[in-house]
Design a protein around this motif. Structure first.
Motif, PDB file in Angstrom:
ATOM      1  N   UNK A   1       6.749  10.642  15.112  1.00  0.00           N
ATOM      2  CA  UNK A   1       5.629  10.911  16.039  1.00  0.00           C
ATOM      3  C   UNK A   1       4.873   9.681  16.461  1.00  0.00           C
ATOM      4  N   UNK A   2       5.548   8.531  16.484  1.00  0.00           N
ATOM      5  CA  UNK A   2       4.961   7.280  16.970  1.00  0.00           C
ATOM      6  C   UNK A   2       3.713   6.887  16.210  1.00  0.00           C
ATOM      7  N   UNK A   3       3.631   7.172  14.920  1.00  0.00           N
ATOM      8  CA  UNK A   3       2.468   6.732  14.174  1.00  0.00           C
ATOM      9  C   UNK A   3       2.494   7.217  12.763  1.00  0.00           C
ATOM     10  N   UNK A   4       1.374   7.032  12.070  1.00  0.00           N
ATOM     11  CA  UNK A   4       1.282   7.470  10.690  1.00  0.00           C
ATOM     12  C   UNK A   4      -0.099   8.012  10.424  1.00  0.00           C
ATOM     13  N   UNK A   5      -0.192   8.944   9.510  1.00  0.00           N
ATOM     14  CA  UNK A   5      -1.489   9.470   9.114  1.00  0.00           C
ATOM     15  C   UNK A   5      -1.795   8.979   7.715  1.00  0.00           C
ATOM     16  N   UNK A   6      -2.977   8.387   7.552  1.00  0.00           N
ATOM     17  CA  UNK A   6      -3.336   7.819   6.265  1.00  0.00           C
ATOM     18  C   UNK A   6      -3.360   8.883   5.170  1.00  0.00           C
ATOM     19  N   UNK A   7      -2.816   8.499   4.011  1.00  0.00           N
ATOM     20  CA  UNK A   7      -2.792   9.434   2.887  1.00  0.00           C
ATOM     21  C   UNK A   7      -4.166   9.604   2.266  1.00  0.00           C
ATOM     22  N   UNK A   8      -5.159   8.857   2.799  1.00  0.00           N
ATOM     23  CA  UNK A   8      -6.497   8.955   2.233  1.00  0.00           C
ATOM     24  C   UNK A   8      -7.213  10.236   2.659  1.00  0.00           C
ATOM     25  N   UNK A   9      -6.682  10.945   3.657  1.00  0.00           N
ATOM     26  CA  UNK A   9      -7.408  12.119   4.104  1.00  0.00           C
ATOM     27  C   UNK A   9      -7.341  13.233   3.062  1.00  0.00           C
ATOM     28  N   UNK A  10      -8.364  14.052   3.062  1.00  0.00           N
ATOM     29  CA  UNK A  10      -8.454  15.124   2.075  1.00  0.00           C
ATOM     30  C   UNK A  10      -7.403  16.183   2.318  1.00  0.00           C
ATOM     31  N   UNK A  11      -7.102  16.993   1.300  1.00  0.00           N
ATOM     32  CA  UNK A  11      -6.098  18.037   1.440  1.00  0.00           C
ATOM     33  C   UNK A  11      -6.482  19.027   2.533  1.00  0.00           C
TER      34      UNK A  11
ATOM     35  N   UNK B   1      -4.936  -1.721   8.814  1.00  0.00           N
ATOM     36  CA  UNK B   1      -5.909  -0.713   9.240  1.00  0.00           C
ATOM     37  C   UNK B   1      -5.788   0.543   8.387  1.00  0.00           C
ATOM     38  N   UNK B   2      -4.565   0.950   8.112  1.00  0.00           N
ATOM     39  CA  UNK B   2      -4.354   2.115   7.258  1.00  0.00           C
ATOM     40  C   UNK B   2      -4.997   1.906   5.893  1.00  0.00           C
ATOM     41  N   UNK B   3      -4.793   0.718   5.329  1.00  0.00           N
ATOM     42  CA  UNK B   3      -5.346   0.409   4.006  1.00  0.00           C
ATOM     43  C   UNK B   3      -6.868   0.375   4.027  1.00  0.00           C
ATOM     44  N   UNK B   4      -7.446  -0.183   5.101  1.00  0.00           N
ATOM     45  CA  UNK B   4      -8.904  -0.287   5.190  1.00  0.00           C
ATOM     46  C   UNK B   4      -9.558   1.088   5.253  1.00  0.00           C
ATOM     47  N   UNK B   5      -8.996   1.979   6.046  1.00  0.00           N
ATOM     48  CA  UNK B   5      -9.553   3.337   6.122  1.00  0.00           C
ATOM     49  C   UNK B   5      -9.349   4.092   4.813  1.00  0.00           C
ATOM     50  N   UNK B   6      -8.195   3.911   4.201  1.00  0.00           N
ATOM     51  CA  UNK B   6      -7.926   4.582   2.936  1.00  0.00           C
ATOM     52  C   UNK B   6      -8.917   4.149   1.866  1.00  0.00           C
ATOM     53  N   UNK B   7      -9.197   2.838   1.807  1.00  0.00           N
ATOM     54  CA  UNK B   7     -10.131   2.310   0.809  1.00  0.00           C
ATOM     55  C   UNK B   7     -11.530   2.879   0.989  1.00  0.00           C
TER      56      UNK B   7
END
Length: 366
Positions: free
Chosen positions: A27-37, A68-74
């Motif tokens: 899907x041309x991207x990734x969703x950060x695993x930091x989001x809640x269930x 960017x993914x890491x920064x939002x996850x943190x």
């Protein structure tokens, strides 16, 4: 003539590209695993990032997306990072996707100002904030702009060309200087050119340098850059003594053209401090590159987005005219990289020695 230093990709670039292709297929991207269930189950995100492509620079694969993914996850912020793969319609639909999935703030690294302004107008109409990331959207509705000082980047490039001509003894011999600019639709490319022209134009005007071919490269496409520079060489009977190239990809095209014709290296600028660019510097085919600490830029942009989400005051250090108004800005300082200080890239963790000092280039490393 066979290239003395054939074009190549480091193993990490290949791995990164493969990972990106898998991402694109999903899907041309990734969703950060930091989001809640609960957010994940509902397909909801708080922040979204729109990146432009993977052809103009490897930075979007190697640095922007993971940093960017890491920064939002943190920060515990649910996020999605998408890449348009150079397609305007895709980027616009990805902006819609961000909003549909609940994003309240979108970082926009637009393919061009037209599509960027459209995305930002739609976001504003739906109550979301936008931040221009790396590239300024002219006449857009962004609340903030986070980037490096692009005119300063261009000045470093121009100074690098001048230094290279002094070093090879051609500065006082009326050298012909060509300019290989970035995409004409990219405001950053205009600012880079503004910067190196501020250094070179006075030298053209006083007769110290002779201005050679000056052309922009559509979409920052390196293959088109190769064709364009080969045409430049043909039109001047190979009489080009230096090139102000807007980034390492375009510089790589210059190197390939010179090698294929059996020509000697000439002073040549670059940008992005890519593994290829640094290898060409070490091998003597590129004079310098501009190091823009993408992790610093990504972290700065993520912090602005997080502050916006949390209704906290955003700290800025300037303002940038987007053609209609001044946009509060966070502007970072670029650094010139040459043979003398390239190890800074290793000590900063921007590149690994194993990405650069490999194969035929290992012997050049100190």
């Amino acid at each position: 003539m066979k290239d003395r230093f054939p074009r190549r990709l480091s193993a990490l670039v290949v791995v990164g590209a493969a990972a990106l292709l898998a991402t694109v297929a999903a899907g041309c991207g990734s969703t950060s695993s930091s989001q809640s269930k609960s957010a994940s189950a509902a397909g909801k995100i708080q922040a979204c990032v729109l990146l432009p492509d993977t052809k103009s620079s490897v930075r979007y694969v190697l640095f922007d997306r993971p940093d960017l993914t890491a920064a939002f996850k943190a920060a515990g912020v649910s996020s999605s990072v998408l890449n348009a793969q150079g397609d305007q319609n895709t980027q616009k639909s990805q902006g819609e996707q961000c909003l549909t999935n609940g994003a309240k703030v979108i970082l926009v690294d637009a393919l061009n100002s037209g599509v960027g302004a459209s995305i930002e107008a739609e976001a504003a109409s739906r109550g979301a904030k936008t931040i221009d990331y790396d590239r300024l959207v002219l006449h857009g509705k962004s609340s903030y702009y986070v980037s490096f000082n692009n005119v300063a980047v261009g000045k470093l490039q121009g100074q690098g060309v001048v230094a290279g001509l002094k070093a090879d003894g051609k500065y006082s011999k009326k050298p012909v200087v060509a300019e290989l600019n970035g995409a004409p639709t990219d405001n950053n490319a205009k600012q880079f050119k503004q910067g190196y022209d501020s250094v070179l134009d006075p030298l053209y005007k006083n007769g110290t340098f002779k201005k050679g071919p000056d052309q922009s490269v559509p979409d920052w496409d390196n293959q088109q850059a190769l064709t364009i520079f080969e045409q430049m060489l043909a039109s001047t009977n190979n009489k080009i003594d230096a090139v102000a190239a807007a980034n390492d990809g375009l510089a790589g095209a210059v190197v390939s053209a010179l090698q294929s014709r059996g020509l000697k290296p000439i002073p040549l600028s670059g940008q992005d401090a890519t593994p290829q660019g640094v290898q060409d510097i070490l091998a003597g085919f590129q004079t310098m590159t501009v190091y823009k600490a993408v992790r610093t830029e990504a972290n700065a942009a993520a912090k602005v987005a997080i502050d916006v989400l949390r209704h906290q005051k955003v700290k800025t250090n300037g303002a940038t005219n987007n053609g209609g108004r001044m946009v509060p800005s966070v502007l970072l300082k670029p650094v010139s990289i040459t043979k003398k200080n390239y190890t800074l890239l290793f000590s900063d963790g921007f590149l690994k020695r194993s990405q650069v000092c490999i194969g035929q280039f290992k012997k050049f490393c100190t």
